[in-house]
Design a protein around this motif. Sequence first.
Motif, mmCIF file in Angstrom:
data_model
loop_
_atom_site.group_PDB
_atom_site.id
_atom_site.type_symbol
_atom_site.label_atom_id
_atom_site.label_comp_id
_atom_site.label_asym_id
_atom_site.label_seq_id
_atom_site.Cartn_x
_atom_site.Cartn_y
_atom_site.Cartn_z
ATOM 1 N N SER A 1 -4.847 12.828 0.905
ATOM 2 C CA SER A 1 -5.438 11.752 -0.006
ATOM 3 C C SER A 1 -6.940 12.400 -0.343
ATOM 4 O O SER A 1 -7.288 13.370 -0.030
ATOM 5 N N GLY B 1 -2.813 4.483 4.276
ATOM 6 C CA GLY B 1 -3.545 4.928 3.070
ATOM 7 C C GLY B 1 -4.758 4.011 2.574
ATOM 8 O O GLY B 1 -5.164 4.090 1.374
ATOM 9 N N LYS C 1 -9.975 11.302 0.360
ATOM 10 C CA LYS C 1 -10.914 11.310 1.323
ATOM 11 C C LYS C 1 -10.445 12.084 2.412
ATOM 12 O O LYS C 1 -11.236 13.035 3.052
ATOM 13 N N GLU C 2 -9.219 12.412 2.729
ATOM 14 C CA GLU C 2 -8.753 13.613 3.709
ATOM 15 C C GLU C 2 -9.107 14.978 3.151
ATOM 16 O O GLU C 2 -9.786 15.893 3.885
ATOM 17 N N CYS D 1 0.864 -1.240 0.212
ATOM 18 C CA CYS D 1 -0.030 0.047 0.149
ATOM 19 C C CYS D 1 0.855 1.211 -0.069
ATOM 20 O O CYS D 1 0.454 2.064 -0.658
ATOM 21 N N ASP E 1 -8.704 2.587 2.267
ATOM 22 C CA ASP E 1 -9.812 3.265 2.196
ATOM 23 C C ASP E 1 -10.688 2.571 3.183
ATOM 24 O O ASP E 1 -11.685 2.974 3.399
ATOM 25 N N ARG F 1 0.936 4.072 -2.924
ATOM 26 C CA ARG F 1 0.399 5.310 -2.804
ATOM 27 C C ARG F 1 1.409 6.444 -3.159
ATOM 28 O O ARG F 1 1.156 7.531 -3.056
ATOM 29 N N HIS G 1 -8.762 8.945 9.817
ATOM 30 C CA HIS G 1 -8.579 10.031 8.809
ATOM 31 C C HIS G 1 -8.499 11.455 9.422
ATOM 32 O O HIS G 1 -7.556 12.210 8.884
ATOM 33 N N GLY H 1 -3.765 7.060 -6.317
ATOM 34 C CA GLY H 1 -4.940 7.461 -5.316
ATOM 35 C C GLY H 1 -5.835 6.257 -5.505
ATOM 36 O O GLY H 1 -6.944 6.345 -4.640
ATOM 37 N N SER I 1 -0.035 17.566 1.126
ATOM 38 C CA SER I 1 -0.788 16.372 0.082
ATOM 39 C C SER I 1 -1.605 15.737 0.987
ATOM 40 O O SER I 1 -1.372 15.364 2.165
#
Length: 252
Positions: free
Chosen positions: A165, A96, A167-168, A66, A98, A70, A207, A74, A163
Amino acid sequence: MDVHTILVVDDEPEITELIQMYLTREGYNVHIADNGTDAILLSEQLKPDLIVLDILLKELDGIEVCRQIRKSSGVPILFVSCKDDDNDIIHGLSVGGDDYITKPFSPRQLVARVQAQLRRTKRLERYATDATDANKPASLLQFGELVIDLDGRTVQCGERSISLSVKEFDLLSYLAQNPSKAFRLDDLYQVVWGANSIGDTRTLMVHISNLRKKIECDPASPRYIHTVRGIGYKFQTKEGPTDVLSRQMEGL
């Protein structure tokens, strides 16, 4: 109608055959990898729409796979593992992942989670398409040094680019567009993971923790994302939201 490509990574043939059978029935194009090295190579070659990734792989485990993926992608990653301790789940999400499902699992539940992740990705793609409309003005929010570009989906804190993700960013932008409003954990989870998502709020809490580490000078004493005891979270700061574009126009 586009056929989604899914990469399934597990070193147990019985598991991969079962997952492949159920996902193929739903019309997905399924590829299999039985080790971490092949998983990384296939991820680069196939550009899958989603990866189902076992954690306990030989040699290169799912956590490291992962991390490597990453660095350049994404793609939604759904962890599967026989490890169901909270710390293991949090660790998987923090690098990372989900979503996280524990073995033994119902194949139908796994299919439902795959579908939920793909629906979420589709909504984000529609958003990105809308954001490229040349006639649509940029939408920037500023709170002190923190600047959130809602259309460009970027975040800047002072001179530092942050930076995040997918969902972040979704979490941060949703909270920032509703400053001072307290949101329940379940409500935030449904907004970001989708109304039909299946999971629990531990995913959300991880998150939020990651967000604080990235945007807060002192995550233990947050300036932006605050915990509301007995309820959930809210975005609040002494500086009110500023439409940066409007402010720049006023200075012309």
